[in-house]
Design a protein around this motif. Sequence first.
Motif, PDB file in Angstrom:
ATOM      1  N   ASP A  74       0.799  -1.225   0.000  1.00 31.12           N
ATOM      2  CA  ASP A  74       0.000   0.000   0.000  1.00 31.12           C
ATOM      3  C   ASP A  74       0.834   1.279   0.000  1.00 31.12           C
ATOM      4  OD1 ASP A  74      -2.297  -1.567   0.070  1.00 31.12           O
ATOM      5  OD2 ASP A  74      -2.391  -1.518   2.266  1.00 31.12           O
ATOM      6  N   LEU A  75       2.159   1.179  -0.048  1.00 32.65           N
ATOM      7  CA  LEU A  75       2.960   2.402  -0.022  1.00 32.65           C
ATOM      8  C   LEU A  75       2.793   3.179  -1.318  1.00 32.65           C
ATOM      9  CD1 LEU A  75       6.497   2.864   1.399  1.00 32.65           C
ATOM     10  CD2 LEU A  75       5.969   3.798  -0.823  1.00 32.65           C
ATOM     11  N   CYS A  76       3.000   2.524  -2.447  1.00 25.26           N
ATOM     12  CA  CYS A  76       2.887   3.222  -3.731  1.00 25.26           C
ATOM     13  C   CYS A  76       1.444   3.600  -4.036  1.00 25.26           C
ATOM     14  CB  CYS A  76       3.460   2.351  -4.850  1.00 25.26           C
ATOM     15  SG  CYS A  76       5.262   2.275  -4.831  1.00 25.26           S
ATOM     16  N   GLY A  77       0.498   2.823  -3.531  1.00 26.19           N
ATOM     17  CA  GLY A  77      -0.906   3.189  -3.710  1.00 26.19           C
ATOM     18  C   GLY A  77      -1.253   4.473  -2.990  1.00 26.19           C
ATOM     19  N   SER A  78      -0.798   4.606  -1.752  1.00 25.24           N
ATOM     20  CA  SER A  78      -1.042   5.846  -1.009  1.00 25.24           C
ATOM     21  C   SER A  78      -0.283   7.014  -1.608  1.00 25.24           C
ATOM     22  CB  SER A  78      -0.629   5.650   0.456  1.00 25.24           C
ATOM     23  OG  SER A  78       0.764   5.372   0.555  1.00 25.24           O
ATOM     24  N   LEU A  79       0.920   6.756  -2.133  1.00 26.75           N
ATOM     25  CA  LEU A  79       1.678   7.819  -2.791  1.00 26.75           C
ATOM     26  C   LEU A  79       0.977   8.301  -4.051  1.00 26.75           C
ATOM     27  CD1 LEU A  79       4.262   9.526  -3.078  1.00 26.75           C
ATOM     28  CD2 LEU A  79       5.295   7.588  -4.271  1.00 26.75           C
ATOM     29  N   SER A  80       0.476   7.370  -4.847  1.00 30.69           N
ATOM     30  CA  SER A  80      -0.262   7.745  -6.052  1.00 30.69           C
ATOM     31  C   SER A  80      -1.517   8.538  -5.712  1.00 30.69           C
ATOM     32  CB  SER A  80      -0.632   6.486  -6.836  1.00 30.69           C
ATOM     33  OG  SER A  80      -1.433   6.808  -7.953  1.00 30.69           O
ATOM     34  N   LEU A  81      -2.211   8.142  -4.655  1.00 26.70           N
ATOM     35  CA  LEU A  81      -3.412   8.872  -4.240  1.00 26.70           C
ATOM     36  C   LEU A  81      -3.073  10.287  -3.795  1.00 26.70           C
ATOM     37  CD1 LEU A  81      -6.444   8.839  -3.643  1.00 26.70           C
ATOM     38  CD2 LEU A  81      -5.907   7.954  -1.365  1.00 26.70           C
ATOM     39  N   SER A  82      -1.994  10.442  -3.041  1.00 29.96           N
ATOM     40  CA  SER A  82      -1.584  11.777  -2.601  1.00 29.96           C
ATOM     41  C   SER A  82      -1.203  12.661  -3.782  1.00 29.96           C
ATOM     42  CB  SER A  82      -0.413  11.676  -1.621  1.00 29.96           C
ATOM     43  OG  SER A  82      -0.811  11.119  -0.401  1.00 29.96           O
ATOM     44  N   LEU A  83      -0.523  12.088  -4.776  1.00 35.42           N
ATOM     45  CA  LEU A  83      -0.156  12.866  -5.954  1.00 35.42           C
ATOM     46  C   LEU A  83      -1.391  13.292  -6.741  1.00 35.42           C
ATOM     47  CD1 LEU A  83       2.980  10.872  -7.189  1.00 35.42           C
ATOM     48  CD2 LEU A  83       2.947  13.148  -6.134  1.00 35.42           C
ATOM     49  N   GLN A  84      -2.360  12.400  -6.887  1.00 35.35           N
ATOM     50  CA  GLN A  84      -3.591  12.755  -7.593  1.00 35.35           C
ATOM     51  C   GLN A  84      -4.330  13.877  -6.880  1.00 35.35           C
ATOM     52  OE1 GLN A  84      -6.078   9.353  -8.618  1.00 35.35           O
ATOM     53  NE2 GLN A  84      -4.279   8.023  -8.682  1.00 35.35           N
ATOM     54  N   ILE A  85      -4.470  13.744  -5.569  1.00 38.46           N
ATOM     55  CA  ILE A  85      -5.180  14.784  -4.808  1.00 38.46           C
ATOM     56  C   ILE A  85      -4.433  16.104  -4.879  1.00 38.46           C
ATOM     57  CG2 ILE A  85      -5.883  15.473  -2.484  1.00 38.46           C
ATOM     58  CD1 ILE A  85      -6.437  12.535  -1.887  1.00 38.46           C
ATOM     59  N   ALA A  86      -3.104  16.050  -4.782  1.00 40.66           N
ATOM     60  CA  ALA A  86      -2.315  17.283  -4.833  1.00 40.66           C
ATOM     61  C   ALA A  86      -2.436  17.970  -6.189  1.00 40.66           C
ATOM     62  CB  ALA A  86      -0.850  16.973  -4.521  1.00 40.66           C
ATOM     63  N   VAL A  87      -2.433  17.193  -7.271  1.00 44.15           N
ATOM     64  CA  VAL A  87      -2.543  17.784  -8.610  1.00 44.15           C
ATOM     65  C   VAL A  87      -3.901  18.442  -8.795  1.00 44.15           C
ATOM     66  CG1 VAL A  87      -2.675  17.241 -11.068  1.00 44.15           C
ATOM     67  CG2 VAL A  87      -0.834  16.288  -9.679  1.00 44.15           C
ATOM     68  N   TRP A  88      -4.973  17.724  -8.468  1.00 43.22           N
ATOM     69  CA  TRP A  88      -6.308  18.288  -8.658  1.00 43.22           C
ATOM     70  C   TRP A  88      -6.584  19.432  -7.694  1.00 43.22           C
ATOM     71  CZ3 TRP A  88      -8.575  17.665 -12.974  1.00 43.22           C
ATOM     72  CH2 TRP A  88      -8.427  16.480 -13.708  1.00 43.22           C
ATOM     73  N   ALA A  89      -6.081  19.341  -6.476  1.00 42.37           N
ATOM     74  CA  ALA A  89      -6.240  20.456  -5.538  1.00 42.37           C
ATOM     75  C   ALA A  89      -5.478  21.682  -6.018  1.00 42.37           C
ATOM     76  CB  ALA A  89      -5.753  20.042  -4.147  1.00 42.37           C
ATOM     77  N   THR A  90      -4.311  21.477  -6.616  1.00 43.33           N
ATOM     78  CA  THR A  90      -3.537  22.592  -7.164  1.00 43.33           C
ATOM     79  C   THR A  90      -4.285  23.255  -8.311  1.00 43.33           C
ATOM     80  OG1 THR A  90      -1.462  21.540  -6.537  1.00 43.33           O
ATOM     81  CG2 THR A  90      -1.356  23.231  -8.244  1.00 43.33           C
ATOM     82  N   VAL A  91      -4.847  22.440  -9.201  1.00 41.50           N
ATOM     83  CA  VAL A  91      -5.603  22.997 -10.336  1.00 41.50           C
ATOM     84  C   VAL A  91      -6.816  23.783  -9.839  1.00 41.50           C
ATOM     85  CG1 VAL A  91      -6.965  22.407 -12.370  1.00 41.50           C
ATOM     86  CG2 VAL A  91      -4.813  21.220 -11.929  1.00 41.50           C
ATOM     87  N   GLY A  92      -7.586  23.181  -8.948  1.00 43.09           N
ATOM     88  CA  GLY A  92      -8.782  23.863  -8.455  1.00 43.09           C
ATOM     89  C   GLY A  92      -8.466  25.126  -7.681  1.00 43.09           C
ATOM     90  N   ALA A  93      -7.491  25.047  -6.761  1.00 38.09           N
ATOM     91  CA  ALA A  93      -7.144  26.219  -5.964  1.00 38.09           C
ATOM     92  C   ALA A  93      -6.521  27.314  -6.820  1.00 38.09           C
ATOM     93  CB  ALA A  93      -6.184  25.826  -4.840  1.00 38.09           C
ATOM     94  N   THR A  94      -5.740  26.942  -7.839  1.00 40.04           N
ATOM     95  CA  THR A  94      -5.093  27.945  -8.691  1.00 40.04           C
ATOM     96  C   THR A  94      -6.115  28.679  -9.543  1.00 40.04           C
ATOM     97  OG1 THR A  94      -3.072  26.622  -8.755  1.00 40.04           O
ATOM     98  CG2 THR A  94      -3.322  28.318 -10.432  1.00 40.04           C
ATOM     99  N   VAL A  95      -7.054  27.945 -10.126  1.00 39.87           N
ATOM    100  CA  VAL A  95      -8.077  28.577 -10.971  1.00 39.87           C
ATOM    101  C   VAL A  95      -8.970  29.497 -10.139  1.00 39.87           C
ATOM    102  CG1 VAL A  95     -10.080  28.144 -12.432  1.00 39.87           C
ATOM    103  CG2 VAL A  95      -8.031  26.738 -12.683  1.00 39.87           C
ATOM    104  N   LEU A  96      -9.504  28.977  -9.040  1.00 40.25           N
ATOM    105  CA  LEU A  96     -10.386  29.785  -8.201  1.00 40.25           C
ATOM    106  C   LEU A  96      -9.632  30.931  -7.534  1.00 40.25           C
ATOM    107  CD1 LEU A  96     -12.487  26.947  -6.505  1.00 40.25           C
ATOM    108  CD2 LEU A  96     -13.168  28.421  -8.398  1.00 40.25           C
ATOM    109  N   GLY A  97      -8.430  30.650  -7.048  1.00 42.41           N
ATOM    110  CA  GLY A  97      -7.658  31.682  -6.359  1.00 42.41           C
ATOM    111  C   GLY A  97      -7.215  32.795  -7.290  1.00 42.41           C
ATOM    112  N   THR A  98      -6.840  32.465  -8.532  1.00 39.61           N
ATOM    113  CA  THR A  98      -6.434  33.497  -9.488  1.00 39.61           C
ATOM    114  C   THR A  98      -7.606  34.396  -9.841  1.00 39.61           C
ATOM    115  OG1 THR A  98      -4.745  32.024 -10.406  1.00 39.61           O
ATOM    116  CG2 THR A  98      -5.449  33.884 -11.768  1.00 39.61           C
ATOM    117  N   ALA A  99      -8.770  33.802 -10.094  1.00 38.37           N
ATOM    118  CA  ALA A  99      -9.957  34.618 -10.402  1.00 38.37           C
ATOM    119  C   ALA A  99     -10.333  35.518  -9.229  1.00 38.37           C
ATOM    120  CB  ALA A  99     -11.124  33.697 -10.763  1.00 38.37           C
ATOM    121  N   LEU A 100     -10.273  34.966  -8.029  1.00 41.73           N
ATOM    122  CA  LEU A 100     -10.618  35.761  -6.850  1.00 41.73           C
ATOM    123  C   LEU A 100      -9.591  36.855  -6.597  1.00 41.73           C
ATOM    124  CD1 LEU A 100     -12.589  36.143  -4.567  1.00 41.73           C
ATOM    125  CD2 LEU A 100     -11.372  34.411  -3.260  1.00 41.73           C
TER     126      LEU A 100
END
Length: 276
Positions: A74-100
């Motif tokens: 489960d090490l690489c599985g949890s790492l992959s999940l963290s990377l996915q969440i970080a990428v999508w959170a970065t995209v969402g926060a960057t788009v919303l934060g830049t507009a705001l």
Amino acid sequence: MPALPARPAALSSRPVRWLRRNFVVLAGLATLAYLVLPNVIVTVFSFNKPNGRFNYEWQRFSTDAWTDPCGVADLCGSLSLSLQIAVWATVGATVLGTALAFALARYRFRARSSVSTLIFLPMAMPEVVMAASLATLFLNMGVTFGFWTILIAHITFCLSFVVTAVKARVMSMDPRLEQAAQDLYATPLQTFLRVTLPIAAPGIAAGALLSFALSFDDFIITNFNAGSTVTFPMFVWGSAQRGTPVQINVIGTAMFAIAVLCVLAGQLIGGRRKRS
């Protein structure tokens, strides 16, 4: 008694003068060494082969963990999940934060000061308070904890950091550059893409990188809103109670090396642009 010669006194004062002249540099180097020392220890112990479950004492040199970084379940599985969440959170926060950030810096509207205050609250309040508040909100709404609750919580947490970085960059922009583009018959879209966006790009990039780092290594907010989902920081926390596998040091060393390479690449690109 005869008076002591002045020359030895002058010689003895040279180290003092040198220390005063270079004190700031020495203090900076000492602080840098203090910050880098934990990463050096993590790197060294990534080549260790412990006898037991805990990787806290040096036993013997080995590269087994580097040749099989996913050897722990489960090490690489949890790492992959963290990377996915970080990428999508970065995209969402960057788009919303830049507009705001553009809205707060360029436009005047009612409750503008109140919105600015609310944006900075996640940066000021303790992280555990925000985590508990989001968990209470999801429970009252009957939402199942998992990937999406973590993602929403991370976007909410990272949003204020993006707004801060982008807003500072937008407020320092010279509006006459956009006016000059409009005088040259540029459309509003062309002005934004060719003038405004390139100038604001460093602030947007800084906010995006900060969001990725905060989301990837977050534990408190994730622990409150994850349910049965296990991210990499939660995996490390759980493994530390039963034993610390060497593969965790390998992943940490790799992430540190990637971050250093990104910084060096940015410095090289910036230096070439200045010279050109």
